[in-house]
Structure formats: C-alpha cells, structure tokens
Design a protein around this motif. Sequence first.
Motif, PDB file in Angstrom:
ATOM      1  N   PHE A 230       0.848  -1.197   0.000  1.00  0.00           N
ATOM      2  CA  PHE A 230       0.000   0.000   0.000  1.00  0.00           C
ATOM      3  C   PHE A 230       0.880   1.242   0.000  1.00  0.00           C
ATOM      4  O   PHE A 230       0.808   2.093  -0.891  1.00  0.00           O
TER       5      PHE A 230
ATOM      6  N   ASN B 161       3.203   1.451  -3.157  1.00  0.00           N
ATOM      7  CA  ASN B 161       2.528   1.852  -4.384  1.00  0.00           C
ATOM      8  C   ASN B 161       2.276   3.356  -4.392  1.00  0.00           C
ATOM      9  O   ASN B 161       2.468   4.031  -5.399  1.00  0.00           O
ATOM     10  N   ILE B 162       1.871   3.895  -3.237  1.00  0.00           N
ATOM     11  CA  ILE B 162       1.600   5.325  -3.169  1.00  0.00           C
ATOM     12  C   ILE B 162       2.898   6.123  -3.298  1.00  0.00           C
ATOM     13  O   ILE B 162       2.951   7.134  -4.008  1.00  0.00           O
ATOM     14  N   ALA B 163       3.968   5.649  -2.656  1.00  0.00           N
ATOM     15  CA  ALA B 163       5.259   6.338  -2.786  1.00  0.00           C
ATOM     16  C   ALA B 163       5.731   6.320  -4.240  1.00  0.00           C
ATOM     17  O   ALA B 163       6.164   7.345  -4.774  1.00  0.00           O
TER      18      ALA B 163
ATOM     19  N   LYS C 201       3.989   6.065  -7.028  1.00  0.00           N
ATOM     20  CA  LYS C 201       3.200   6.926  -7.914  1.00  0.00           C
ATOM     21  C   LYS C 201       3.375   8.407  -7.553  1.00  0.00           C
ATOM     22  O   LYS C 201       3.298   9.270  -8.422  1.00  0.00           O
ATOM     23  N   THR C 202       3.612   8.706  -6.271  1.00  0.00           N
ATOM     24  CA  THR C 202       3.889  10.087  -5.874  1.00  0.00           C
ATOM     25  C   THR C 202       5.201  10.546  -6.506  1.00  0.00           C
ATOM     26  O   THR C 202       5.297  11.660  -7.034  1.00  0.00           O
TER      27      THR C 202
ATOM     28  N   GLU D 220       6.693   9.319  -9.223  1.00  0.00           N
ATOM     29  CA  GLU D 220       6.520   9.443 -10.672  1.00  0.00           C
ATOM     30  C   GLU D 220       5.760  10.727 -11.025  1.00  0.00           C
ATOM     31  O   GLU D 220       6.132  11.442 -11.944  1.00  0.00           O
ATOM     32  N   GLY D 221       4.692  10.997 -10.256  1.00  0.00           N
ATOM     33  CA  GLY D 221       3.873  12.182 -10.523  1.00  0.00           C
ATOM     34  C   GLY D 221       4.651  13.464 -10.311  1.00  0.00           C
ATOM     35  O   GLY D 221       4.521  14.424 -11.071  1.00  0.00           O
ATOM     36  N   THR D 222       5.479  13.487  -9.262  1.00  0.00           N
ATOM     37  CA  THR D 222       6.287  14.670  -8.964  1.00  0.00           C
ATOM     38  C   THR D 222       7.310  14.897 -10.075  1.00  0.00           C
ATOM     39  O   THR D 222       7.477  16.023 -10.561  1.00  0.00           O
TER      40      THR D 222
ATOM     41  N   LEU E 196      -6.828   8.964  -0.795  1.00  0.00           N
ATOM     42  CA  LEU E 196      -5.645   8.306  -1.364  1.00  0.00           C
ATOM     43  C   LEU E 196      -5.726   6.790  -1.204  1.00  0.00           C
ATOM     44  O   LEU E 196      -5.966   6.277  -0.110  1.00  0.00           O
ATOM     45  N   ASN E 197      -5.523   6.083  -2.326  1.00  0.00           N
ATOM     46  CA  ASN E 197      -5.587   4.621  -2.313  1.00  0.00           C
ATOM     47  C   ASN E 197      -4.650   4.081  -3.393  1.00  0.00           C
ATOM     48  O   ASN E 197      -3.997   4.850  -4.085  1.00  0.00           O
TER      49      ASN E 197
ATOM     50  N   GLU F 168      -4.875   8.311  -6.642  1.00  0.00           N
ATOM     51  CA  GLU F 168      -3.619   7.589  -6.469  1.00  0.00           C
ATOM     52  C   GLU F 168      -2.477   8.571  -6.195  1.00  0.00           C
ATOM     53  O   GLU F 168      -2.654   9.785  -6.285  1.00  0.00           O
ATOM     54  N   GLY F 169      -1.303   8.020  -5.888  1.00  0.00           N
ATOM     55  CA  GLY F 169      -0.146   8.860  -5.576  1.00  0.00           C
ATOM     56  C   GLY F 169       0.127   9.918  -6.642  1.00  0.00           C
ATOM     57  O   GLY F 169       0.471  11.058  -6.321  1.00  0.00           O
ATOM     58  N   GLY F 170      -0.069   9.541  -7.907  1.00  0.00           N
ATOM     59  CA  GLY F 170       0.183  10.481  -8.995  1.00  0.00           C
ATOM     60  C   GLY F 170      -0.767  11.671  -8.993  1.00  0.00           C
ATOM     61  O   GLY F 170      -0.500  12.696  -9.629  1.00  0.00           O
TER      62      GLY F 170
ATOM     63  N   ILE G 121      -1.543  13.409  -6.301  1.00  0.00           N
ATOM     64  CA  ILE G 121      -1.164  14.401  -5.276  1.00  0.00           C
ATOM     65  C   ILE G 121      -0.642  15.670  -5.944  1.00  0.00           C
ATOM     66  O   ILE G 121      -1.071  16.767  -5.607  1.00  0.00           O
TER      67      ILE G 121
ATOM     68  N   ALA H 218       4.649   9.830   1.625  1.00  0.00           N
ATOM     69  CA  ALA H 218       4.436  10.443   0.308  1.00  0.00           C
ATOM     70  C   ALA H 218       5.087  11.823   0.264  1.00  0.00           C
ATOM     71  O   ALA H 218       5.774  12.169  -0.706  1.00  0.00           O
TER      72      ALA H 218
END
Lengths: 376, 376
Positions: A250, A253-255, A257-258, A260-262, B197-198, B233-235, B237, B255
Amino acid sequence: MSSQPEISEAGQGEVVISVDAMGGDRGPSAVIAGIAKSARKNPDIRFILHGDADELRRLAAKRLYARYLDGRCEFRNAPDVVTMDDKPSQVMRRGQDTSMWSALESVRNKEATVAVSCGNTGALMALAMVRLRKLPGVNRPAIAVLWPSRNPQDFNVMLDVGADVRADAEDLLQYALMGASYARNGLALDRPRVGLLNVGTEEHKGRPEMRAAHDLIASTAQDSHFDFVGFVEGGDIPGDRADVIVTDGFTGNIALKTGEGTASLIGDLLREAFAYSPLSRIASVLALTSLRRLKKRIDPRRVNGGVFLGLNGTVVKSHGSADSTGVSAAVKLAFRLAQSGFSDRLAARVASAAEQAQDAAAAHANEDAAKDGTHA
Amino acid sequence: MSSQPEISEAGQGEVVISVDAMGGDRGPSAVIAGIAKSARKNPDIRFILHGDADELRRLAAKRLYARYLDGRCEFRNAPDVVTMDDKPSQVMRRGQDTSMWSALESVRNKEATVAVSCGNTGALMALAMVRLRKLPGVNRPAIAVLWPSRNPQDFNVMLDVGADVRADAEDLLQYALMGASYARNGLALDRPRVGLLNVGTEEHKGRPEMRAAHDLIASTAQDSHFDFVGFVEGGDIPGDRADVIVTDGFTGNIALKTGEGTASLIGDLLREAFAYSPLSRIASVLALTSLRRLKKRIDPRRVNGGVFLGLNGTVVKSHGSADSTGVSAAVKLAFRLAQSGFSDRLAARVASAAEQAQDAAAAHANEDAAKDGTHA
C-alpha cells in the motif's frame, strides 16, 4: 523454427525470454519494436512470443526488425488478450487462451527463464501465483522496482510496490531477503544495505508492527549477508542511505506513484519555463544535450520493469504504456536477471533463511524445555 | 510597548501572529530576518515574539530590520528552548519555560490568532493538543501541507502528513472536512474537490477500512459543500483530479518525503547536467531566468508551513531548516488564515457535520425503533 528452443553454440550465455506480446496499451507493434531493439544490442537473447501468431509473424518480418529477429523468435498462438479492465479472478478462471497465460506457461515448463508482460498487473500477479506458485518459505510475493537514486549504482531497489496491500513483520523480512537478492543480481552489489520505510528514523517511531519487523530483520541481516540500516524515511527512497527499501504494498505503491507524478510535473514545468520567452527558448536549444542527459538518467522508460519476487520463476512487469524503449528496458532487465541465475539464487537464499528461522525456533524450544526441566 | 496588543486603527485587517523565535536549525536570526521580510510587505501584521527577549530585541533592532519591525513587535521572555531531540512527553511535562509553550499560550489567551514555530514537530503537536485542546467533534488533529500541483491554484492540500500514524474511517472523514475548509480559506476555492488516497481508483481496491471511509465521505460531501471525487492515487497528489488529498499520517508523511526527495534529486541532477561541459555551462547562464522561474514555482521554502488542523486555534509549523524566505512564507500563510477567520469557520464546519451525523444516527435509531414496533 523448431517448437523447442535449441541449446545454441553460444552456450549458457544464451537466454530465452518468454514475451506476452499483447495486452499493453500500445499493442503488439510496440512490443515487437522493443524486442528488436534488444535483439540488435544483445546477440545472446532469444524470444518466445505469445499472442496472435499471424500478426506477430507479420510484425517481426518487417524489414526494420527482420534482420535482428530472424531465426531468434518462436511464436505461440494465443487467441485471447487480458485487458486492463479484466478482474484477476475472471482471468484466473477463464484465461487459459490468453497470451499472458501462455507466456507464463513457458516459464512453468522451463522453456524460458523469465517472462515479460506489459499487461494488467493484478491479473499477471494472480496468474503467476497459481501457475508458477510461490517459492517454499514465501508467504506473500512482492513487486520490486528500481528507483533513480543518489547511490553510485544510480538506482535503489524498492519493494513491495503493490502486490499486496498488507504485510506483517514476517512478510517484511521476506521482502528484505528478496530485495537484497535482487540488488545483488540486478545491481551487482555484494552486500546491499537494507532499510525499512517508516515515518522517522528513531527506533520508537511508527506503528508497532514496524518495530517488530525492525527487530526481526536486524536479527537476520548478518546470516543473510546484507547490512540493515534500520528505519529510513520517504526521502531516502531516492537517497543514498540504503540500497534496498522495504515496505508494504500500500505504502510502496503510493510512494512510487507520488515520485513518478512529482517527476512528471517537474518535467512539464521545466518545458513551460523554457518556452516562456524568446531568450529562454534559445537557452533551451543550447541546453538540449544537458536536458537529454538528465532525461536519460531519470527517464521512467529506461528503468521500466517491476519484478515479481517470491515465485518459482521470474516475471518482469513492464508499464502498460511502455513504448519500444520501455519494452527494450524490461527485456534487458529480464536478460540480466536470467543470466545471473537470479531465480535459483533467490530460492536458495529464502530457503536458507527459513531453515535458520526453524533452527532458531527449535533451539529456543530446546532451551525452554531445558528450563522447564530445571524448574520442574 | 504595551503588554497587550492594542486594536490598531487598521481595524480588523490587522493580525497578530505569535512566533516561537527559537528552536529552528538556524536559530532566532533566521526567524527575525523572516518576519522582517513579511513586515516589509504587509502593513497589517504585528508579532508577539517568544524566546530570549534580550537577544530578540537586539536582532530586531538591527538597522536592516528595525525600520520594518519597530513598534510592531512585542517580546516575551522564555528562557528554555525545545530541541529537535526532545521527546514530546518530556516537553509536555517540563516545557513551561520554553518559547514553544509561550508561543502557544498567546493563542490560548486570544492575544494572537495564529502561532508559528520552526521547532520540533512532535513536541509542537503534543503541546498544542494539551494547551489549545482539540475542537469539539475532532478525534485526531492533522497536519496539512500545500503541494505544488497541476491545478489552476498551483497547489493542492494534502493531509495528514504525520500528526498520527493511524486513522480510521471517522478520522479520514474529519480530515476531508478540515482539508476542504483549509482549501476554501487558504486557496480560495469555493467548492474544493476531495479525493481519498488509495492504490487504485476502482471502488473495490485497497484495504477494507478505505472502502468504509469512501462511503462515509461520499455521504457527507453534499451537505458539507465539497465534491468527493472518490479514490485517487499517488500520482494525483501533484495532479489536477482533486484539490484536497486525504490520507492517514503514516502514508501521508512517506508520500510527502518521497516527493520532496524526488524533487531535490532532480534539482541536483539538473545542476550536474548543466555543469557537464563548457557548452552546457553557457546554456545554463542563458537558462537562469527560466530555471529561477521554475524554482520559484516549486521551491519548498515558498510553500513552507504545515498547518495543524482540528485545534482551538491555528498553528503553522515551519520547516526546522527554514531560512528567512521560509519563515516569511510561513508567516504569510499564517496571516492569510488568520485574516479569513479560518479557525472559527473550520470549527463551525466540523460542529455542523458532527450534528448532521448525530441527527442521521438518531433518525436511523427512530426508523429502527419504528420497524421494531411494526415487527413486534
């Protein structure tokens, strides 16, 4: 082409990779372009390709690819495709004719050492669990990724990034063992430093189960030939305090995607900044090589491939949106892991740790029995 | 200077901010430089400064600062300082003489609307809980941050980033209410979009408690004047699907630090890339304005300040390593929140949601009683 890959003159250097050629967002043409790229660079690689065999033969025969792929691919027809919306449970029940199932079957039959797929992650993990089965001693398999970092090897290993939303202390210990094994074989680190992800580095911080995992991993590190650096924080995932970052699926996965998004937001803002004025547009032309160098270093396509750990056989999951560069990176990773005998080494490592744990438990039991005797 | 701040001619536009001037990594000089920056830009701001009063008076009298700070600061002597290593429990028991305690006291006494501190986060939260106490209806206070995003307002709100390592469905609902209130007052959004967030956006994904929180927040959104966009999702944020991202403090902290670490790694690699060759060094000179523009947009110092939500009074936690730019950003945020009457609005919002929940529970109970009557 024979139906069985032959042992070539290149000997044990040669590696056969089973490729699910369907199921990615860009279809089989991106996959064929990607494996052609890999084939061009690497003479020791062969493929078993799963999917619409006619379509795949047609694509591989294109002039651009044929000179690299000719004689190095085998085609297995699989009429069905797992889509991104398919539920894992459906695929497990009715997926026998899919290219994904067929690609895993080649690893199960030992025809190939590693399978590569751009398809639906949940379905791929569920299928891999039932068809390849878990390694003895492994409770929850994990997905590991390489993360650009400040370390000399340029990347850290992080797991689990989403195979399972929960992990107890025993699972986290297994992730530590598997992640260390991956770092040894995938990043050529003799003695990887493993960190456990938490909200602070002090030993009293975080959830109680984190402290239990901390002590369990610390007690195993010496015998399992890795260094345990204790708790690490989010900032250490791209940092240089540890080579392997262990967490539940959990949080991981969030780390992931965070991060990647950043990175993607910064990339877009950088482009905007350079398009702002005529002067900055001139600057951007001059800066192009610098920016390309940076992009190559952190381009997610070039570290494309989550690896499923803890199964009988290795599975590399490429991004669903991977283009030919992404597919080629996933194939390169699969090749490296296959050539290092990663799967067997990992199995041996986990089995030995499980034995040690049993020995330790037996020793405790004997001690307790002895004490009971004394007190009786 | 009087010991009570007077109501100035500027009327209700004027805001008094209580500042813990000690405890940051750079000491009181960075704090004084920071508040002088804010005072220069904003004529409606006054300060109560807590710490070594002689030292603070000496710093504030420096020629560079005096013309902005003269007559606008009050000094409260507090001989002790909370260090970064102090345990929250120690500070709660023996912290009466610290600048941190004193700074919170001014908010408790209603002399100031907001407190700002660069000190130890854990100690500040623990002290704020006992001295300011939780708002009626709030179970766990949260720390919210602003995150650079693709949205028109340039930032998203994310909470909790570390007040508590656990949160149940009720807590996550309160975070949604508090985060929406913060977005209304801090980002001027009429009807913020809230996401939970999930690890996937499908409703069946993630841990069971996430699904409970999903339904609870969905049922409250309409009456609480925000839009609920469901799981993110994380992306997302740093994305534009939601303005407020709700999560527990364990996941949120990891995150946050992963995002900061990734941005900092990219910044360093960018510098390296531009220092690589003579040509790229020339390019970097030309690109300077572009890069500065980008840096200003994502510079963590400029969005410096986690806000503690769910207390009787607002507390802004600045980075421990904040320089004058960082302190000034935290003061600016504190001013904006104070002037919008944020604390009272948030309290009203939480109270009204709590009432609705009680009404709903009572209605259910009546229905159940009625049904029981029918079936009896």
